[in-house]
Design a protein around this motif. Structure first.
Motif, PDB file in Angstrom:
ATOM      1  N   GLY A   2      -4.578   9.628  -7.392  1.00 24.03           N
ATOM      2  CA  GLY A   2      -5.453  10.751  -7.070  1.00 24.03           C
ATOM      3  C   GLY A   2      -5.028  11.579  -5.878  1.00 24.03           C
ATOM      4  N   VAL A   3      -3.807  11.370  -5.369  1.00 22.96           N
ATOM      5  CA  VAL A   3      -3.300  12.088  -4.190  1.00 22.96           C
ATOM      6  C   VAL A   3      -4.236  11.849  -3.006  1.00 22.96           C
ATOM      7  CG1 VAL A   3      -2.309  14.248  -3.343  1.00 22.96           C
ATOM      8  CG2 VAL A   3      -2.409  13.848  -5.803  1.00 22.96           C
ATOM      9  N   GLY A  48      -3.991  15.708  -0.055  1.00 16.74           N
ATOM     10  CA  GLY A  48      -2.564  15.450   0.047  1.00 16.74           C
ATOM     11  C   GLY A  48      -1.946  15.943   1.336  1.00 16.74           C
ATOM     12  N   LYS A  49      -0.612  15.908   1.371  1.00 12.07           N
ATOM     13  CA  LYS A  49       0.142  16.268   2.566  1.00 12.07           C
ATOM     14  C   LYS A  49       1.521  16.736   2.126  1.00 12.07           C
ATOM     15  CE  LYS A  49      -0.547  13.713   6.157  1.00 12.07           C
ATOM     16  NZ  LYS A  49      -0.563  12.577   7.117  1.00 12.07           N
ATOM     17  N   GLY A  50       2.096  17.661   2.895  1.00  7.90           N
ATOM     18  CA  GLY A  50       3.428  18.148   2.563  1.00  7.90           C
ATOM     19  C   GLY A  50       3.428  18.817   1.200  1.00  7.90           C
ATOM     20  N   LEU A  51       4.341  18.384   0.336  1.00  6.24           N
ATOM     21  CA  LEU A  51       4.390  18.894  -1.029  1.00  6.24           C
ATOM     22  C   LEU A  51       4.032  17.806  -2.032  1.00  6.24           C
ATOM     23  CD1 LEU A  51       7.465  21.305  -0.850  1.00  6.24           C
ATOM     24  CD2 LEU A  51       5.021  21.883  -0.925  1.00  6.24           C
ATOM     25  N   LEU A  52       3.123  16.935  -1.611  1.00  4.00           N
ATOM     26  CA  LEU A  52       2.418  16.023  -2.514  1.00  4.00           C
ATOM     27  C   LEU A  52       0.946  16.409  -2.389  1.00  4.00           C
ATOM     28  CD1 LEU A  52       1.944  13.629  -4.357  1.00  4.00           C
ATOM     29  CD2 LEU A  52       2.293  12.096  -2.408  1.00  4.00           C
ATOM     30  N   LEU A  53       0.513  17.341  -3.238  1.00  5.48           N
ATOM     31  CA  LEU A  53      -0.797  17.959  -3.095  1.00  5.48           C
ATOM     32  C   LEU A  53      -1.639  17.778  -4.346  1.00  5.48           C
ATOM     33  CD1 LEU A  53       0.420  21.269  -1.419  1.00  5.48           C
ATOM     34  CD2 LEU A  53      -0.732  19.361  -0.286  1.00  5.48           C
ATOM     35  N   GLY A  54      -2.944  17.725  -4.140  1.00  2.21           N
ATOM     36  CA  GLY A  54      -3.860  17.553  -5.249  1.00  2.21           C
ATOM     37  C   GLY A  54      -5.033  18.496  -5.155  1.00  2.21           C
ATOM     38  N   ILE A  76       0.843  -1.202   0.000  1.00  8.29           N
ATOM     39  CA  ILE A  76       0.000   0.000   0.000  1.00  8.29           C
ATOM     40  C   ILE A  76       0.875   1.248   0.000  1.00  8.29           C
ATOM     41  CG2 ILE A  76      -0.178   0.130   2.532  1.00  8.29           C
ATOM     42  CD1 ILE A  76      -3.154   0.978   2.083  1.00  8.29           C
ATOM     43  N   GLU A  77       0.398   2.313  -0.645  1.00  8.88           N
ATOM     44  CA  GLU A  77       1.022   3.626  -0.572  1.00  8.88           C
ATOM     45  C   GLU A  77       0.358   4.404   0.569  1.00  8.88           C
ATOM     46  OE1 GLU A  77       1.129   5.198  -4.970  1.00  8.88           O
ATOM     47  OE2 GLU A  77      -0.429   3.671  -4.708  1.00  8.88           O
ATOM     48  N   PRO A  78       1.095   4.859   1.564  1.00  8.55           N
ATOM     49  CA  PRO A  78       0.481   5.662   2.633  1.00  8.55           C
ATOM     50  C   PRO A  78      -0.204   6.927   2.098  1.00  8.55           C
ATOM     51  CG  PRO A  78       2.636   4.885   3.311  1.00  8.55           C
ATOM     52  CD  PRO A  78       2.503   4.547   1.865  1.00  8.55           C
ATOM     53  N   ILE A  79       0.341   7.462   1.010  1.00  7.64           N
ATOM     54  CA  ILE A  79      -0.342   8.529   0.263  1.00  7.64           C
ATOM     55  C   ILE A  79      -0.286   8.121  -1.202  1.00  7.64           C
ATOM     56  CG2 ILE A  79      -0.501  10.979  -0.295  1.00  7.64           C
ATOM     57  CD1 ILE A  79       1.248  11.563   2.147  1.00  7.64           C
ATOM     58  N   GLN A  80      -1.428   7.860  -1.789  1.00  5.29           N
ATOM     59  CA  GLN A  80      -1.459   7.477  -3.193  1.00  5.29           C
ATOM     60  C   GLN A  80      -1.165   8.694  -4.064  1.00  5.29           C
ATOM     61  OE1 GLN A  80      -5.453   5.829  -3.483  1.00  5.29           O
ATOM     62  NE2 GLN A  80      -4.660   3.747  -3.286  1.00  5.29           N
ATOM     63  N   GLY A  81      -0.234   8.537  -4.996  1.00  3.92           N
ATOM     64  CA  GLY A  81       0.126   9.630  -5.878  1.00  3.92           C
ATOM     65  C   GLY A  81      -0.626   9.591  -7.185  1.00  3.92           C
ATOM     66  N   GLU A  82      -0.247   8.658  -8.065  1.00  2.00           N
ATOM     67  CA  GLU A  82      -0.896   8.527  -9.368  1.00  2.00           C
ATOM     68  C   GLU A  82      -2.402   8.304  -9.229  1.00  2.00           C
ATOM     69  OE1 GLU A  82       0.704   8.708 -12.301  1.00  2.00           O
ATOM     70  OE2 GLU A  82       2.702   8.921 -11.427  1.00  2.00           O
TER      71      GLU A  82
END
Length: 461
Positions: free
Chosen positions: A257-258, A397-403, A249-255
């Motif tokens: 949908g953030v 999102g969180k930090g500088l991974l934002l959507g 699992i990704e703790p924060i999914q990027g591709e």
């Protein structure tokens, strides 16, 4: 045929000559800047230097992968990047969350030159000092910065996909070791999650449940079950002590949908993996290494949510291809000599760069700055969401991974194109989301300028 070859050579020679003027300084003095006004300049046409290069030199000889605009990037500096038409862009993409310290970073450039004069490659038949130092640093800094407290060993490779392939193999080997010493194939299944993305190779693609990516290459690796993130009951229906070897699992999914996965869900997921003797894998290829505002996205979680394996890449090389798979001693004990290997992984050059990047990011002052910049972004993005409720659903999102998720009837590709025409590079993600992943050290002035362009383009699209 000879005439076509001659034309291509002439174009290449002309383009090479035209790029020399910025090869010494890294910046074009007269570049068309996005910060002064909204230029609204369309992508280069077929008669431009760019058009001729793409249609004559590049496209006819390049395998089909991404759908790309008529844009040839030539050089960059910090959070700015430049193209063949002498246009300047503020870069909110950082090469899909890769150039975390910005383009043409002087410290990394010096490392590349210095190491190139010493030793680029020696294979994994021998030890080399930079690889050992990077592995040591990843483990010790992870423990120090509230990451996986049982982190023990590191496998160095060349990409995120390779890191996930290694994680799959390690989980399979562990599953076999706890279900009969490698005999039979009972405990070999995986659980993955909707909207996840883990790579493009057949193994990693098998864990990426997106029909668009999977269908052209089916059949894939069998034994992969798909659960719903933040729905622990969906996992309970699939997990089995007899069959499940790993959960990724990704703790924060990027591709995808953030999408930030809930803390309580990850705590319960860890507990389920323990109860079923399954390996818990966190894919932090995009969300790790400072992107979330901490060293790891799972650093935001309590220890009872720690994984058995963490995979990483992207930011680790700031553009140089490198990946890594970090494991606990429990996983290491299941491995034997010859179970896995790599030719290029852990090469001295990539390892020195990786160690430098880790030193820069694993720093409280640096991470505090990431969080301050995140607050600047999220405040403005929320302002945009409030101003355009007919277009925007929410900020994620969180930090500088934002959507910035838009309503389904909004064509976000038009916004991306409009931003590019006005000197801002942004990218998309699933769920009709615009994804913002700038360099972690992006200057505040660039944040403000870029967000002004984004606001203008949302309003005018």
């Amino acid at each position: 045929m000879l005439r076509a070859v001659g034309q291509r050579q002439a174009i290449t020679k002309s383009l090479t000559s035209s790029t020399r003027l910025f090869s010494t300084t890294g910046l074009l003095k007269n570049a068309s800047s996005p910060s002064s006004s909204y230029r609204g300049t369309p992508d280069a046409d077929s008669e431009s230097h760019t058009g001729k290069y793409v249609t004559t030199v590049s496209k006819p000889y390049t395998v089909t992968t991404y759908a790309r605009p008529n844009l040839v990037l030539t050089h960059g500096k910090g959070s700015h990047i430049y193209d063949l038409e002498n246009r300047e862009y503020i870069d909110f993409t950082s090469g899909i969350a890769v150039t975390c310290l910005g383009h043409a970073h002087e410290g990394i450039a010096k490392i590349i030159q210095d190491q190139a004069e010493k030793l680029l490659h020696c294979s994994n038949l021998y030890y080399n000092m930079p690889a050992g130092e990077l592995a040591n640093k990843l483990v010790t800094k992870t423990r120090e910065f509230e990451g996986m407290q049982d982190a023990s060993r590191v496998f160095l490779c060349n990409s995120g996909t390779e890191a996930n392939e290694a994680a799959m193999k390690f989980a399979r080997k562990y599953g076999k070791s706890v279900s009969g010493g490698g005999q039979g194939d009972a405990k070999v299944e995986f659980i993955t999650f909707e909207n996840s993305f883990h790579g493009r190779s057949l193994g990693a693609l098998s864990l990426t449940p997106n029909p668009k990516y999977q269908a052209p290459f089916a059949p894939l690796i069998p034994g992969v079950n798909v659960a719903k993130p933040n729905d622990i009951e969906s996992v309970k229906k699939l997990i089995s002590k007899e069959k499940t070897c790993g959960v990724i699992i990704e703790p924060i999914q990027g591709e995808g949908g953030v999408n930030t996965v809930d803390e309580q869900f990850l705590i319960e997921l860890r507990k389920l993996c323990d109860e079923n003797d399954a390996v818990l894998i966190y894919d932090e290829i995009q969300c790790g290494l400072g992107r979330s505002g901490k060293l790891w996205a799972h650093s935001h979680l309590p220890r009872e949510a720690n994984p058995d394996i963490v995979t990483m890449a992207k930011a680790l090389g700031n553009g140089f291809p490198i990946g890594a798979t970090m494991i606990t001693e429990k996983i290491e004990n299941a491995l034997s000599v010859g179970d896995h290997g790599t030719t290029y992984g852990g090469n001295p050059l990539g390892s020195r760069i990786g160690a430098y990047v880790v030193d820069q990011i694993a720093n409280e002052e640096f991470l505090n700055a990431v969080n301050s910049k995140s607050e600047m972004f999220t405040a403005k993005l929320q302002e945009l969401a409030d101003a355009y409720p007919d277009k925007i659903l929410k900020v994620k999102g969180k930090g500088l991974l934002l959507g910035l998720q838009f309503k389904d009837d909004v064509d976000i590709n038009k916004i991306v194109a409009r931003c590019r025409e006005n000197g801002l590079l942004i990218i998309t993600a699933a769920m009709n989301t615009i994804r913002l992943v700038p360099a972690l050290n992006i200057p505040e002035a660039d944040i403000k300028d870029g967000l002004k362009v984004l606001e203008h383009c949302i309003a005018s699209t």
